[in-house]
Design a protein around this motif. Structure first.
Motif, PDB file in Angstrom:
ATOM      1  N   HIS A  22      35.814  34.737  37.621  1.00  0.00           N
ATOM      2  CA  HIS A  22      36.524  34.083  38.712  1.00  0.00           C
ATOM      3  C   HIS A  22      37.202  35.147  39.567  1.00  0.00           C
ATOM      4  O   HIS A  22      37.523  36.239  39.082  1.00  0.00           O
ATOM      5  N   PRO A  23      37.476  34.828  40.827  1.00  0.00           N
ATOM      6  CA  PRO A  23      38.192  35.795  41.661  1.00  0.00           C
ATOM      7  C   PRO A  23      39.561  36.132  41.056  1.00  0.00           C
ATOM      8  O   PRO A  23      40.230  35.275  40.479  1.00  0.00           O
ATOM      9  N   LEU A  24      39.944  37.381  41.190  1.00  0.00           N
ATOM     10  CA  LEU A  24      41.235  37.857  40.688  1.00  0.00           C
ATOM     11  C   LEU A  24      42.339  37.361  41.610  1.00  0.00           C
ATOM     12  O   LEU A  24      42.224  37.468  42.832  1.00  0.00           O
ATOM     13  N   THR A  25      43.379  36.799  41.031  1.00  0.00           N
ATOM     14  CA  THR A  25      44.532  36.339  41.811  1.00  0.00           C
ATOM     15  C   THR A  25      45.794  36.992  41.266  1.00  0.00           C
ATOM     16  O   THR A  25      45.760  37.675  40.238  1.00  0.00           O
ATOM     17  N   GLU A  26      46.903  36.756  41.936  1.00  0.00           N
ATOM     18  CA  GLU A  26      48.195  37.289  41.485  1.00  0.00           C
ATOM     19  C   GLU A  26      48.570  36.731  40.112  1.00  0.00           C
ATOM     20  O   GLU A  26      49.297  37.367  39.360  1.00  0.00           O
TER      21      GLU A  26
END
Length: 192
Positions: A22-26
Motif C-alpha cells: 500500500h502507499p506509504l502514509t504518515e
C-alpha cells in the motif's frame, strides 16, 4: 490421472509471494520499510553500480559492484529481503512489476521468455526463494515528483545517496553529457 495445477494450463492468475504494498502514509508503521535506488557509471570500460538500500528506522547500507544500475537495484532488493525487509519501495517500474507480477510466470516457464533466459535468473530465483520463506511486499514510487508524501521524501533521499559523482565541474563537455543524461533519465521516468 494427476491433476494439472500449472497456472498457465489452468489460465488462472499467478499469486506471487511478493505482494504489492500500500502507499506509504504518515500513519504507516515504519519498522521493516526499506527504500532502494542505484546508479551506474563506466570505469575503465566496465559498468560499476552504486546501490543504496535504506531501512528508514535504522539507517542506510550502500553496496557497490560490477554491472548496470539495474543490476545494482536487483542486488539491493535481494539484500534488503535477506535482511528482513517487510516492505521494499522502488522507483523502477520494471523492478516492482518483475517481483510482484512476473516472477512466478518466469518460474513456470522454466526461467525463459520467448526461449530466452530471464535476465539475472539466479538473483530472481533467490528473491523468490526468500519471499517464499519470509513474505514481503514491494511498493512503487513515482519518480521526480514534488509533493510532501512520505514515500516521495524517502525516495528522493535514497536517490541522492545512490548518485555517483564522477564528473569534475572543470570538464564542461563531460558535465553537459551528464546533465543531458540526467534530463533524459527524468523524462523517461527512470526507464532509461
Amino acid at each position: 490421472m494427476p491433476i494439472n495445477t500449472d497456472p498457465l494450463a489452468l489460465k488462472q492468475p499467478f499469486k506471487p509471494p511478493i505482494l504489492n504494498a500500500h502507499p506509504l502514509t504518515e500513519k504507516t508503521p515504519t519498522e521493516g520499510i526499506w527504500f532502494m535506488d542505484a546508479s551506474a557509471t563506466r570505469v575503465n570500460g566496465k559498468w560499476r553500480y552504486k546501490a543504496t538500500i535504506l531501512e528508514i528506522t535504522t539507517g542506510k547500507q550502500v553496496i557497490e559492484g560490477e554491472g548496470s544500475a539495474q543490476v545494482g537495484e536487483l542486488r539491493a532488493i535481494v539484500l534488503a529481503a535477506q535482511n528482513g525487509a517487510k516492505v521494499i519501495y522502488v522507483d523502477s517500474y520494471a523492478m516492482w512489476a518483475g517481483a510482484t507480477q512476473w516472477i512466478c510466470q518466469w518460474e513456470a516457464l522454466n526461467w525463459e521468455v520467448n526461449r530466452s533466459p530471464v535476465w539475472r535468473t539466479e538473483d530472481c530465483q533467490l528473491l523468490l526463494d526468500i519471499a517464499r520463506q519470509t513474505p514481503f511486499k514491494k511498493g512503487w514510487v513515482k519518480v521526480h515528483v514534488n509533493n510532501d508524501q512520505p514515500a516521495t521524501k524517502w525516495n528522493q533521499q535514497v536517490d541522492e545517496l545512490a548518485r555517483i559523482r564522477g564528473i569534475k565541474t572543470g570538464d564542461m563537455l563531460g558535465l553537459e553529457w551528464y546533465r543531458l543524461g540526467e534530463w533524459l533519465h527524468q523524462k523517461l521516468d527512470d526507464t532509461g
